[in-house]
Design a protein around this motif. Structure first.
Motif, PDB file in Angstrom:
ATOM      1  N   TRP A  32       0.538  -1.097   0.221  1.00  0.00           N
ATOM      2  CA  TRP A  32       0.201   0.177  -0.062  1.00  0.00           C
ATOM      3  C   TRP A  32       0.797   1.345  -0.093  1.00  0.00           C
ATOM      4  O   TRP A  32       0.478   2.232   0.444  1.00  0.00           O
ATOM      5  N   GLY A  33       2.046   1.219  -0.496  1.00  0.00           N
ATOM      6  CA  GLY A  33       2.838   2.341  -0.806  1.00  0.00           C
ATOM      7  C   GLY A  33       2.390   3.448  -1.700  1.00  0.00           C
ATOM      8  O   GLY A  33       1.576   3.176  -2.339  1.00  0.00           O
ATOM      9  N   TYR A  34       2.948   4.561  -1.402  1.00  0.00           N
ATOM     10  CA  TYR A  34       2.369   5.600  -2.439  1.00  0.00           C
ATOM     11  C   TYR A  34       2.445   5.225  -3.716  1.00  0.00           C
ATOM     12  O   TYR A  34       3.432   4.629  -4.515  1.00  0.00           O
ATOM     13  N   THR A  35       1.582   5.380  -4.548  1.00  0.00           N
ATOM     14  CA  THR A  35       1.506   5.378  -5.886  1.00  0.00           C
ATOM     15  C   THR A  35       1.768   6.524  -6.834  1.00  0.00           C
ATOM     16  O   THR A  35       2.123   6.582  -7.641  1.00  0.00           O
ATOM     17  N   ASP A  36       1.926   7.719  -6.190  1.00  0.00           N
ATOM     18  CA  ASP A  36       2.345   8.913  -6.747  1.00  0.00           C
ATOM     19  C   ASP A  36       2.968   9.765  -5.706  1.00  0.00           C
ATOM     20  O   ASP A  36       2.542  10.221  -4.753  1.00  0.00           O
ATOM     21  N   ASN A  51      -5.922   3.139  -1.195  1.00  0.00           N
ATOM     22  CA  ASN A  51      -6.982   2.428  -0.227  1.00  0.00           C
ATOM     23  C   ASN A  51      -6.815   0.771  -0.534  1.00  0.00           C
ATOM     24  O   ASN A  51      -6.708   0.058   0.050  1.00  0.00           O
ATOM     25  N   ASN A  52      -6.485   0.478  -1.949  1.00  0.00           N
ATOM     26  CA  ASN A  52      -6.831  -0.866  -2.288  1.00  0.00           C
ATOM     27  C   ASN A  52      -5.220  -1.233  -2.339  1.00  0.00           C
ATOM     28  O   ASN A  52      -4.226  -0.676  -2.850  1.00  0.00           O
ATOM     29  N   LEU A  53      -5.123  -2.585  -2.146  1.00  0.00           N
ATOM     30  CA  LEU A  53      -3.818  -3.245  -2.018  1.00  0.00           C
ATOM     31  C   LEU A  53      -3.454  -3.207  -3.692  1.00  0.00           C
ATOM     32  O   LEU A  53      -4.032  -3.742  -4.467  1.00  0.00           O
ATOM     33  N   GLN A  54      -2.070  -2.939  -3.958  1.00  0.00           N
ATOM     34  CA  GLN A  54      -1.320  -2.820  -5.194  1.00  0.00           C
ATOM     35  C   GLN A  54      -0.501  -3.864  -5.627  1.00  0.00           C
ATOM     36  O   GLN A  54      -0.008  -4.502  -4.619  1.00  0.00           O
ATOM     37  N   MET A  55      -0.467  -4.404  -6.746  1.00  0.00           N
ATOM     38  CA  MET A  55       0.245  -5.612  -7.000  1.00  0.00           C
ATOM     39  C   MET A  55       1.241  -5.191  -8.320  1.00  0.00           C
ATOM     40  O   MET A  55       0.765  -4.471  -9.131  1.00  0.00           O
ATOM     41  N   LEU A  56       2.395  -5.593  -8.340  1.00  0.00           N
ATOM     42  CA  LEU A  56       3.438  -5.344  -9.487  1.00  0.00           C
ATOM     43  C   LEU A  56       4.089  -6.819  -9.602  1.00  0.00           C
ATOM     44  O   LEU A  56       4.220  -7.284  -8.795  1.00  0.00           O
ATOM     45  N   GLU A  57       4.308  -6.719 -11.162  1.00  0.00           N
ATOM     46  CA  GLU A  57       5.252  -8.128 -11.440  1.00  0.00           C
ATOM     47  C   GLU A  57       6.654  -7.559 -11.591  1.00  0.00           C
ATOM     48  O   GLU A  57       6.826  -6.422 -12.344  1.00  0.00           O
ATOM     49  N   GLY A  93       7.102   0.872  -9.145  1.00  0.00           N
ATOM     50  CA  GLY A  93       8.059   0.342  -8.251  1.00  0.00           C
ATOM     51  C   GLY A  93       7.508   0.562  -6.802  1.00  0.00           C
ATOM     52  O   GLY A  93       6.317   0.996  -6.424  1.00  0.00           O
ATOM     53  N   ALA A  94       8.389   0.018  -5.907  1.00  0.00           N
ATOM     54  CA  ALA A  94       8.120   0.209  -4.552  1.00  0.00           C
ATOM     55  C   ALA A  94       8.426   1.449  -4.210  1.00  0.00           C
ATOM     56  O   ALA A  94       9.201   2.318  -4.710  1.00  0.00           O
ATOM     57  N   CYS A  95       7.690   1.971  -3.002  1.00  0.00           N
ATOM     58  CA  CYS A  95       7.609   3.341  -2.439  1.00  0.00           C
ATOM     59  C   CYS A  95       7.331   3.382  -1.129  1.00  0.00           C
ATOM     60  O   CYS A  95       7.244   2.322  -0.434  1.00  0.00           O
ATOM     61  N   TYR A  96       7.370   4.654  -0.478  1.00  0.00           N
ATOM     62  CA  TYR A  96       7.249   4.960   1.110  1.00  0.00           C
ATOM     63  C   TYR A  96       6.141   4.100   1.427  1.00  0.00           C
ATOM     64  O   TYR A  96       5.013   4.398   0.565  1.00  0.00           O
ATOM     65  N   GLY A  97       6.048   3.345   2.446  1.00  0.00           N
ATOM     66  CA  GLY A  97       4.673   2.496   2.812  1.00  0.00           C
ATOM     67  C   GLY A  97       4.579   1.490   2.342  1.00  0.00           C
ATOM     68  O   GLY A  97       3.989   0.440   2.800  1.00  0.00           O
ATOM     69  N   CYS A 108      10.891   7.429  -6.303  1.00  0.00           N
ATOM     70  CA  CYS A 108      10.241   6.031  -6.413  1.00  0.00           C
ATOM     71  C   CYS A 108      10.051   5.841  -7.767  1.00  0.00           C
ATOM     72  O   CYS A 108       9.954   6.690  -8.650  1.00  0.00           O
ATOM     73  N   ALA A 109      10.089   4.539  -8.125  1.00  0.00           N
ATOM     74  CA  ALA A 109       9.928   4.195  -9.740  1.00  0.00           C
ATOM     75  C   ALA A 109      11.168   4.887 -10.465  1.00  0.00           C
ATOM     76  O   ALA A 109      10.562   5.376 -11.752  1.00  0.00           O
ATOM     77  N   GLU A 110      12.186   5.077  -9.909  1.00  0.00           N
ATOM     78  CA  GLU A 110      13.252   5.642 -10.808  1.00  0.00           C
ATOM     79  C   GLU A 110      13.778   4.257 -11.540  1.00  0.00           C
ATOM     80  O   GLU A 110      13.345   3.169 -11.458  1.00  0.00           O
ATOM     81  N   GLN A 111      14.772   4.672 -12.260  1.00  0.00           N
ATOM     82  CA  GLN A 111      15.293   3.339 -13.525  1.00  0.00           C
ATOM     83  C   GLN A 111      16.038   2.425 -12.745  1.00  0.00           C
ATOM     84  O   GLN A 111      16.521   1.540 -13.428  1.00  0.00           O
TER      85      GLN A 111
END
Length: 227
Positions: free
Chosen positions: A117-121, A129-135, A173-177, A204-207
């Protein structure tokens, strides 16, 4: 899906904030990152399991003990692994199940799933609020160290045997939280097993690849704390 995921909360007055992720490893213990629990007051914290939304659902448990790794070293974020012992026992159901830990080294070039549930932006400081998923896809530690040498945090490399790295999708990518959250793979028998715990990222979401604590690297330590 991700019924092993937990949200670690901090309470201020009547407010309740998601701070870190974690995973259920048995009825009493949750695996997370050391920096999520290091020098924290467990009386102001709790664990929520069994919900994919922050604002509702799930069951809450008080905390009995915070166990960050004794050799956790903040300046280089090494040994960034920790365990939370909850009060009582976690009740399992279809939304709440433990995750098995991978004892062997995680394979390189393997697709894996990360949840949190880390920052998306980051700029807008948007917490979902919703659990996020990434491959993600695992990469070798050597490759990871090479890439991170040119990052803003060259002092945090080389990554060591207690860490593993994964390449994330572009601009995500992963971020704070997300710290403390689980990275999992499907093993040969199609069972979901945990291979990593989010430690640090170039926010966050850097290369750059994201850095996890290796479950394999700390397998014996984890077992020794949950016996």
């Amino acid at each position: 899906m991700a019924n092993y995921q937990v949200s670690i909360r901090v309470h201020r007055g009547r407010k309740d904030f998601h701070t870190c992720g974690g995973s259920i490893i048995n009825e009493e213990y949750v695996l997370t990152a050391a920096h999520c629990i290091y020098r924290k007051n467990m009386k102001e914290m709790s664990i929520v399991v069994g919900s994919h939304t922050i604002d509702k659902g799930g069951n809450r448990y008080k905390i009995k003990k915070l166990i960050p790794h004794l050799d956790y070293y903040k300046p280089t974020v090494k040994n960034d692994i920790g365990i939370v012992q909850i009060q009582g026992k976690i009740k399992y159901n279809d939304k709440v199940q433990p995750i098995e830990l991978l004892k062997e080294m995680a394979p390189i070039g393997k697709k894996c799933l990360f949840t949190g549930w880390g920052y998306t932006d980051l700029k807008g400081k948007t917490l979902p609020n919703n659990l996020q998923m990434l491959e993600f896809e695992t990469i070798s530690n050597d490759d990871c160290t090479k890439q991170l040498k040119s990052s803003p945090y060259p002092k945090l490399v080389p990554v060591n045997a207690g860490q593993l790295c994964a390449k994330r999708p572009n601009n995500k990518g992963a971020c704070y939280g997300d710290s403390g959250g689980p990275l999992v793979i499907q093993d040969d028998k199609n069972k979901t097993v945990q291979i990593g715990v989010v430690s640090w990222v170039v926010p966050c979401a850097e290369q750059y690849p994201d850095v996890f604590n290796s479950v394999h690297g700390y397998y014996d330590w984890i077992q020794s704390k949950i016996k």
